[in-house]
Design a protein around this motif. Sequence first.
Motif, PDB file in Angstrom:
ATOM      1  N   ASN A 498       0.823  -1.205   0.000  1.00  0.00           N
ATOM      2  CA  ASN A 498       0.000   0.000   0.000  1.00  0.00           C
ATOM      3  C   ASN A 498       0.860   1.260   0.000  1.00  0.00           C
ATOM      4  O   ASN A 498       1.877   1.316   0.688  1.00  0.00           O
ATOM      5  N   ILE A 499       0.413   2.255  -0.752  1.00  0.00           N
ATOM      6  CA  ILE A 499       1.025   3.580  -0.740  1.00  0.00           C
ATOM      7  C   ILE A 499      -0.061   4.594  -0.394  1.00  0.00           C
ATOM      8  O   ILE A 499      -1.155   4.558  -0.978  1.00  0.00           O
ATOM      9  N   VAL A 500       0.228   5.482   0.541  1.00  0.00           N
ATOM     10  CA  VAL A 500      -0.696   6.561   0.895  1.00  0.00           C
ATOM     11  C   VAL A 500      -0.015   7.880   0.533  1.00  0.00           C
ATOM     12  O   VAL A 500       1.062   8.183   1.051  1.00  0.00           O
ATOM     13  N   LEU A 501      -0.652   8.668  -0.340  1.00  0.00           N
ATOM     14  CA  LEU A 501      -0.049   9.900  -0.850  1.00  0.00           C
ATOM     15  C   LEU A 501      -0.738  11.124  -0.252  1.00  0.00           C
ATOM     16  O   LEU A 501      -1.691  11.651  -0.831  1.00  0.00           O
ATOM     17  N   PHE A 502      -0.270  11.569   0.906  1.00  0.00           N
ATOM     18  CA  PHE A 502      -0.721  12.863   1.399  1.00  0.00           C
ATOM     19  C   PHE A 502      -0.092  13.985   0.576  1.00  0.00           C
ATOM     20  O   PHE A 502      -0.687  15.040   0.393  1.00  0.00           O
ATOM     21  N   ALA A 503       1.129  13.748   0.090  1.00  0.00           N
ATOM     22  CA  ALA A 503       1.858  14.741  -0.689  1.00  0.00           C
ATOM     23  C   ALA A 503       1.990  14.245  -2.121  1.00  0.00           C
ATOM     24  O   ALA A 503       2.643  13.237  -2.375  1.00  0.00           O
ATOM     25  N   GLU A 510       7.401  12.414  -9.389  1.00  0.00           N
ATOM     26  CA  GLU A 510       7.429  11.918  -8.024  1.00  0.00           C
ATOM     27  C   GLU A 510       6.345  10.879  -7.788  1.00  0.00           C
ATOM     28  O   GLU A 510       6.568   9.878  -7.092  1.00  0.00           O
ATOM     29  N   THR A 511       5.162  11.079  -8.376  1.00  0.00           N
ATOM     30  CA  THR A 511       4.073  10.117  -8.188  1.00  0.00           C
ATOM     31  C   THR A 511       4.430   8.769  -8.788  1.00  0.00           C
ATOM     32  O   THR A 511       4.168   7.718  -8.196  1.00  0.00           O
ATOM     33  N   LEU A 515       4.602   5.382  -6.664  1.00  0.00           N
ATOM     34  CA  LEU A 515       3.765   4.253  -7.062  1.00  0.00           C
ATOM     35  C   LEU A 515       4.619   3.011  -7.287  1.00  0.00           C
ATOM     36  O   LEU A 515       4.229   1.885  -6.918  1.00  0.00           O
ATOM     37  N   GLY A 516       5.809   3.222  -7.863  1.00  0.00           N
ATOM     38  CA  GLY A 516       6.694   2.086  -8.122  1.00  0.00           C
ATOM     39  C   GLY A 516       7.124   1.335  -6.888  1.00  0.00           C
ATOM     40  O   GLY A 516       7.519   0.164  -6.955  1.00  0.00           O
ATOM     41  N   ARG A 517       7.045   1.983  -5.723  1.00  0.00           N
ATOM     42  CA  ARG A 517       7.443   1.320  -4.485  1.00  0.00           C
ATOM     43  C   ARG A 517       6.523   0.153  -4.137  1.00  0.00           C
ATOM     44  O   ARG A 517       6.895  -0.736  -3.388  1.00  0.00           O
ATOM     45  N   ARG A 529      -1.769  -7.831  -4.925  1.00  0.00           N
ATOM     46  CA  ARG A 529      -2.403  -6.749  -5.678  1.00  0.00           C
ATOM     47  C   ARG A 529      -2.185  -5.472  -4.880  1.00  0.00           C
ATOM     48  O   ARG A 529      -2.534  -5.401  -3.707  1.00  0.00           O
ATOM     49  N   ALA A 530      -1.579  -4.485  -5.491  1.00  0.00           N
ATOM     50  CA  ALA A 530      -1.204  -3.271  -4.772  1.00  0.00           C
ATOM     51  C   ALA A 530      -2.393  -2.318  -4.661  1.00  0.00           C
ATOM     52  O   ALA A 530      -3.441  -2.506  -5.293  1.00  0.00           O
ATOM     53  N   HIS A 531      -2.200  -1.272  -3.840  1.00  0.00           N
ATOM     54  CA  HIS A 531      -3.269  -0.300  -3.613  1.00  0.00           C
ATOM     55  C   HIS A 531      -2.645   1.075  -3.400  1.00  0.00           C
ATOM     56  O   HIS A 531      -1.716   1.229  -2.615  1.00  0.00           O
TER      57      HIS A 531
END
Length: 566
Positions: A498-503, A510-511, A515-517, A529-531
């Motif tokens: 999971n990735i959470v993008l506050f920034a 950068e996105t 996301l690639g992480r 399955r990623a999120h």
Amino acid sequence: MRLVTSPMLKPEDWAALKEGADAMHNDLLLEALRQEVEELEKCASSKPVQTLSYMIAEELLTIRIAIPTGKLSGDYHPKIGIFRDETGDVVVFHGSQNETEKAGRNFESLDIFVSWDDQRDASRVKSHRERFDRIWSNADPNVQCFDVPEALRRNIAQFYRSGQSGRRGQNVDRRWRHQDEAVRRFLTHGHGVLEMATGTGKTRTALRIIDELTSSGAVDTVVVTMRGNDLLEQWFRELVANSEYRVFRQFGKNREGARFLASRGKRLLLVSHHFLSEYLPGSPDPQKSSLIVCDEVHSFGSASQVEALSGKVSPLAFRLGLSATPDREYDEDGNAFIESEIGPVVFRFEVEDAIRRGILCEFDYTALEYSLSDEDRAEIRNVIKRHHGRKAAGDLVSDDALYRDIARVRKVSAEKLHPFENYLDAHPEICNRTLIFVETRSYGEQVQSLLMDAGIVFGTYYEGDESARLTDFSDGRLDCLVSCHRLSEGIDISSVKNIVLFASARAKLETIQRLGRCLRTDPANKAKRAHLLDFVDLGDTEVSDTTDANRYEWLKALSTTRREEN
């Protein structure tokens, strides 16, 4: 000192053996080692790897590597030590000397014998000395010993943390055939950028290119540069475990650049951008003998690099750039510098290609809506007012700078916190194998408060935090990590889900990196399955721009990409 050891070594120790053996025949390298190891007693603890190289070069230490032979197929594992003083008295130890994690659960013992105490001890001392001499001189039929040069030629080392060994040939797994094409494209041009999605093997492709150029004799000096010590350390582990080069480091606490300059033959320097201008190849004919590799090449176009390196990289015949996102949006000067010094993009393999081929996993996209507060809107109006005021005063300010300042207000909007709190309450699994990206440490502390209230165990990885936090996350001791910019590039942890993008930056660069992480496939979780959890302001306000709406449409479409190949 004479030391017999098994071939199971740390990559750092194997590199030290290589360097010490080379320095025995290279006065410049030996002198560089002497200067670094000024006092043996002090440096033995503070600079153990350098001291190991120095002692081998000065012939204070001779190492032989032992492999069981005959009917034995396991490891060389005896623990014997023999110490002798100037009077001829001898102390011998025999038994466990186990410093691994498992030793804490074992029952360990160590026997000590001295030559002067009684006849029985003296007899045991004599027996162990004779046994050591038989092993050392290859007179024991159960063990074969190799000196360091022979061990290097045979490449018999094994590593605690190793990748695939041997030369990197073409891929048998046809999902990875893009790497073969990338290698061919670069070798045809000799310079240029490989635009390859995160997780599709940029590093491995670069290592194959290095192998091709060095094995053909076209290159014997390689400089690999990037921003970020964590990524440089990943390169170091991969190179030392799987290459024939003498590898030097000039980044973080490592200061091996002088020894790199003093060495000859196949040599490779891992160097941060900060030191690059000091260590560009300076051989008499750099056109024929040097390769520079710029990983995450988009960062190579920063203003400081443009100023320090313009015209200094392009003379090298071989220049390789790597990035999932080589274009610096809103920075034409930086893009022009990268193209003039490294070259144009010569190969592309993007996220959609990698998902379709099954190299990256599919992902779901969730966008939580928020609206700017009155304070946020007022701050954006002030940003716009200041910008136009500076323009009217004749200052050289770009509209790109205005957009970045507006984006920063959005990145730290407190209006995102309540939607996240509600989502976290309904979906606590969002913090399972999760990276949370925030703009500032202070904003991160607000997010951390919500995590604590929800009972989530997490760590932080801000600038200045110890790398051990990342290790804890990688090893599974932490399931959630809150970070600013430090984790955006190059960190390979396949279990991230999971990735959470506050920034979220206005530019895609950068996105895509973040996301690639989470898109790497996980051998331990075949069904992964990623999120991606994002925050978007889709409202039509007086200070609205299209940044969030554009990102929303782009990521929503990307999340529909499906695997097409078995």
